[in-house]
Design a protein around this motif. Structure first.
Motif, short mmCIF file in Angstrom:
data_model
loop_
_atom_site.label_atom_id
_atom_site.label_comp_id
_atom_site.label_asym_id
_atom_site.label_seq_id
_atom_site.Cartn_x
_atom_site.Cartn_y
_atom_site.Cartn_z
N GLN A 335 -86.19 -19.78 25.82
CA GLN A 335 -85.52 -18.52 25.51
C GLN A 335 -84.19 -18.77 24.79
N VAL A 336 -83.51 -19.86 25.18
CA VAL A 336 -82.27 -20.23 24.49
C VAL A 336 -82.54 -20.50 23.02
N VAL A 337 -83.61 -21.25 22.74
CA VAL A 337 -83.97 -21.57 21.35
C VAL A 337 -84.30 -20.30 20.57
N ALA A 388 -82.86 -40.77 16.16
CA ALA A 388 -83.31 -39.43 15.74
C ALA A 388 -82.27 -38.37 16.09
N SER A 389 -81.72 -38.45 17.31
CA SER A 389 -80.71 -37.48 17.73
C SER A 389 -79.46 -37.59 16.87
N GLU A 390 -79.06 -38.82 16.57
CA GLU A 390 -77.87 -39.04 15.75
C GLU A 390 -78.06 -38.47 14.36
N ARG A 391 -79.24 -38.68 13.77
CA ARG A 391 -79.51 -38.18 12.42
C ARG A 391 -79.48 -36.65 12.38
N LEU A 392 -80.13 -36.02 13.36
CA LEU A 392 -80.14 -34.56 13.41
C LEU A 392 -78.75 -33.99 13.66
N GLN A 394 -75.85 -35.35 12.76
CA GLN A 394 -75.04 -35.49 11.55
C GLN A 394 -75.41 -34.43 10.51
N ARG A 395 -76.69 -34.08 10.43
CA ARG A 395 -77.14 -33.14 9.40
C ARG A 395 -77.03 -31.68 9.84
N ALA A 396 -76.76 -31.44 11.11
CA ALA A 396 -76.80 -30.07 11.64
C ALA A 396 -75.87 -29.13 10.89
N VAL A 397 -74.68 -29.60 10.52
CA VAL A 397 -73.71 -28.73 9.86
C VAL A 397 -73.95 -28.65 8.35
N ARG A 398 -75.03 -29.30 7.88
CA ARG A 398 -75.31 -29.29 6.44
C ARG A 398 -75.87 -27.95 5.99
N SER A 399 -76.68 -27.31 6.83
CA SER A 399 -77.26 -26.02 6.46
C SER A 399 -77.76 -25.32 7.72
N VAL A 400 -78.01 -24.03 7.60
CA VAL A 400 -78.55 -23.27 8.73
C VAL A 400 -79.91 -23.82 9.13
N SER A 401 -80.73 -24.18 8.16
CA SER A 401 -82.06 -24.73 8.47
C SER A 401 -81.95 -26.02 9.26
N ASP A 402 -80.99 -26.88 8.89
CA ASP A 402 -80.78 -28.12 9.64
C ASP A 402 -80.26 -27.83 11.05
N MET A 403 -79.42 -26.79 11.18
CA MET A 403 -78.89 -26.43 12.49
C MET A 403 -80.02 -25.98 13.42
N ILE A 404 -80.98 -25.25 12.89
CA ILE A 404 -82.12 -24.80 13.70
C ILE A 404 -82.90 -26.00 14.22
N LEU A 405 -83.14 -26.99 13.36
CA LEU A 405 -83.85 -28.20 13.79
C LEU A 405 -83.09 -28.92 14.89
N TRP A 406 -81.76 -29.00 14.75
CA TRP A 406 -80.94 -29.68 15.77
C TRP A 406 -80.96 -28.92 17.09
N VAL A 407 -80.87 -27.60 17.05
CA VAL A 407 -80.90 -26.79 18.27
C VAL A 407 -82.21 -27.02 19.02
N ARG A 408 -83.32 -27.00 18.31
CA ARG A 408 -84.62 -27.22 18.96
C ARG A 408 -84.66 -28.60 19.63
N HIS A 409 -84.25 -29.62 18.89
CA HIS A 409 -84.28 -30.98 19.42
C HIS A 409 -83.37 -31.13 20.64
N THR A 410 -82.17 -30.58 20.54
CA THR A 410 -81.19 -30.72 21.62
C THR A 410 -81.66 -30.04 22.90
N VAL A 411 -82.15 -28.83 22.77
CA VAL A 411 -82.62 -28.10 23.96
C VAL A 411 -83.86 -28.77 24.55
N ASN A 412 -84.79 -29.18 23.70
CA ASN A 412 -86.01 -29.83 24.21
C ASN A 412 -85.69 -31.13 24.94
N THR A 413 -84.75 -31.92 24.37
CA THR A 413 -84.36 -33.17 25.02
C THR A 413 -83.68 -32.91 26.36
N ALA A 414 -82.81 -31.90 26.39
CA ALA A 414 -82.12 -31.56 27.64
C ALA A 414 -83.12 -31.08 28.70
#
Length: 539
Positions: A335-337, A388-392, A394-414
């Motif tokens: 739901q957070v994602v 993989a986490s480090e790469r995502l 670093q790229r998260a602030v590059r674009s909204v699309s990259d931020m979405i990928l980082w949010v998914r990865h971060t929440v799933n890992t947590a």
């Protein structure tokens, strides 16, 4: 300065024109004369002629016939005709053959100077364009690496952005350069790849992108296209005339290039077309294009042209994430994602959010996730230190699309980590296996074990003692001494070697530990084992 020839069968008029006009003030260095077409052709064979002022009606061969010959043999030479007859057909034919202008005799002095001034200006501009084109072709065909290095040094300020410094650096490297030349910079930004490539494959893709860009943007043979920074390519095209028409052409070519990148190279690309600037202004122009790209977090696969309306980034309100932290803590990561994506996707394709907005969202979301993980006793900074986490990240602030990928990865890992924590038996199994695999390492400690399972050391100790009946440190010592006992019984290894194999670099420390646990030294234990009279002290 230019060379000019006056061609007229009226010798008096020809000589008068040569002597009475201040040709040097008009940019004419040498003035040749001819009294018929044959003499004019002889002058062409011996001298460079940039401009001819020619009578139309001449015996044997007319001025129109001479112009046709000049067009075939010396197409760069400009022509201005003189005639006593204002006949439309003659004027029409002269213009069809490429005459610059058509003057009626007697020619007023101010009118002659005005026309000659215009044609001289045209010749000078054409020569500059040809010169700059030749320079660009020379860069591309003969010295691309040296020319690229020159401009990278200018952009990186290794060479100061001053005409004299650039001229001197170019001469030292034997690279043609004209400080009057203007360059049109084009920044190509690879925003993301839709496939995962190895570093070697990324280099191959970048090389293919450069080749494709040179061909589609028509840079090949007329300028340079080279790597600027990671993910960015830069084209520099020598240019002299007003850049607006070229910009429109480049916009169309850029859109074609973006389509090819999407279809063949599995990547999103944005292209930024700058203004035509002088060499010493290239660094500033490129810097502005790079800043424009960094501020673009909401558009992908788009062409931006300098001079068009640039986005004005408004202060966008970042959502309150308190509710998200409660959802995450209660295991509702999906739901957070969903809610985070609703917010982020509403920004795509809009001009409001900029890089600063995305950075604030990134910071707040990261703080929220770390807060929840800390409540669970999980060491978040260790959880996300993989490649993989480090790469995502670093790229998260590059674009909204990259931020979405980082949010998914971060929440799933947590969520995965918190789920594992709820299965205590899984944590204990991981700890025991980790200790077993590294029992001979002196570096094995409570802290290294806690790092492996991403938990706070004190929290892990409490959890482990509850399940295994001993702290992590006590368990490590027990496993080491059990292994030492087996090695003493079953092998002939020296006691010092056994100490090393069980994680003790200090022999005396090993002996004291062993005696404390078993009531005798390692040497005595081995002797009594050989006699069959061991009385073990339980741990």
């Amino acid at each position: 300065m230019l060379n000019m020839m006056i061609v007229d069968d009226e010798k008096l008029l020809t000589d008068s024109l040569k002597s009475d006009v201040d040709w040097q003030s008009l940019g004419i260095e040498a003035v040749f004369t001819a009294y018929n077409a044959r003499q004019a052709k002889e002058v062409f064979e011996q001298e460079r002629v940039d401009l001819i002022l020619c009578d139309i009606e001449m015996p044997q061969e007319s001025g129109l016939e001479l112009l046709a010959w000049v067009r075939n043999n010396y197409p760069q030479t400009e022509t201005v005709f003189m005639t006593c007859h204002a006949e439309f057909k003659l004027a029409q034919r002269a213009l069809q053959l490429g005459s610059f202008d058509y003057l009626l005799k007697p020619i007023p002095g101010d009118e002659l100077q005005q026309v000659i001034g215009k044609v001289v200006e045209k010749i000078m501009k054409d020569q500059e364009v040809q010169q700059y084109s030749r320079i660009g072709q020379f860069w591309a065909r003969h010295q691309p690496l040296l020319a690229e290095r020159l401009w990278l040094d200018v952009i990186n300020h290794t060479i100061p952005s001053h005409p004299e410094h650039i001229q001197r650096a170019a001469e030292e490297r034997n690279i043609p350069f004209d400080r009057r030349m203007r360059l049109l910079p084009i920044l190509i930004s690879v925003q993301r790849y839709h496939k995962t490539f190895s570093p070697r494959d990324e280099k191959i893709i970048e090389y293919a992108l450069m080749n494709s860009g040179e061909e589609i943007l028509h840079v090949h043979g007329n300028g340079l296209l080279f790597g600027l920074t990671e993910g960015n390519l830069l084209a520099l095209i020598p240019f002299e005339r007003e850049a607006e028409s070229l910009k429109e052409t480049l916009r169309n070519r850029s859109e074609e290039f973006i389509a090819s990148c999407t279809a063949w190279f599995y990547c999103d690309v944005s292209i930024y077309i700058g203004n035509a600037v002088f060499g010493h202004e290239v660094r500033e122009m490129v810097g502005q294009l790079v800043r424009w790209d960094k501020g673009n977090v909401t558009f992908t696969n788009k062409v931006f042209v300098w001079g068009s309306k640039q986005p004005i980034h408004d202060a966008i309100k970042i959502p309150d994430m308190n509710a998200w932290s409660i959802m995450l803590k209660e295991g509702q990561g999906d739901q957070v994602v969903i809610e985070a994506e609703v917010v982020l996707k509403s920004w795509i394709g809009t001009e409001g959010p900029g890089a600063e907005t995305l950075q604030r969202f990134h910071h707040n979301f990261l703080q929220m996730v770390f807060y929840v993980l800390k409540l669970k006793g999980i060491e978040a900074h260790l959880l996300f230190e993989d490649e993989a986490s480090e790469r995502l990240y670093q790229r998260a602030v590059r674009s909204v699309s990259d931020m979405i990928l980082w949010v998914r990865h971060t929440v799933n890992t947590a969520m995965e980590s918190m789920g594992t924590l709820q299965r205590t038996d899984s944590i204990i199994d991981k700890v025991e296996q980790f200790i077993q695999e590294r029992i001979e390492s002196e570096e094995l400690s409570r802290e290294t074990v806690a790092n492996h399972v991403f938990l706070n050391p004190d929290y892990l100790d409490r959890l482990f003692k509850k399940e295994a009946g001993a702290s992590v440190t006590e368990y490590i010592m027990r496993r080491r001494l059990d292994l030492a006992k087996d090695l003493l019984l079953k092998t002939n290894l020296p006691i010092g070697a056994i100490a090393s194999q069980t994680g003790y670099s200090n022999f005396a420390h090993f002996s004291r530990r062993f005696k404390k646990q078993f009531g005798m030294s390692p040497a005595d234990y081995r002797k009594q084992a050989a006699n069959g009279s061991i009385k073990e002290k339980s741990i």
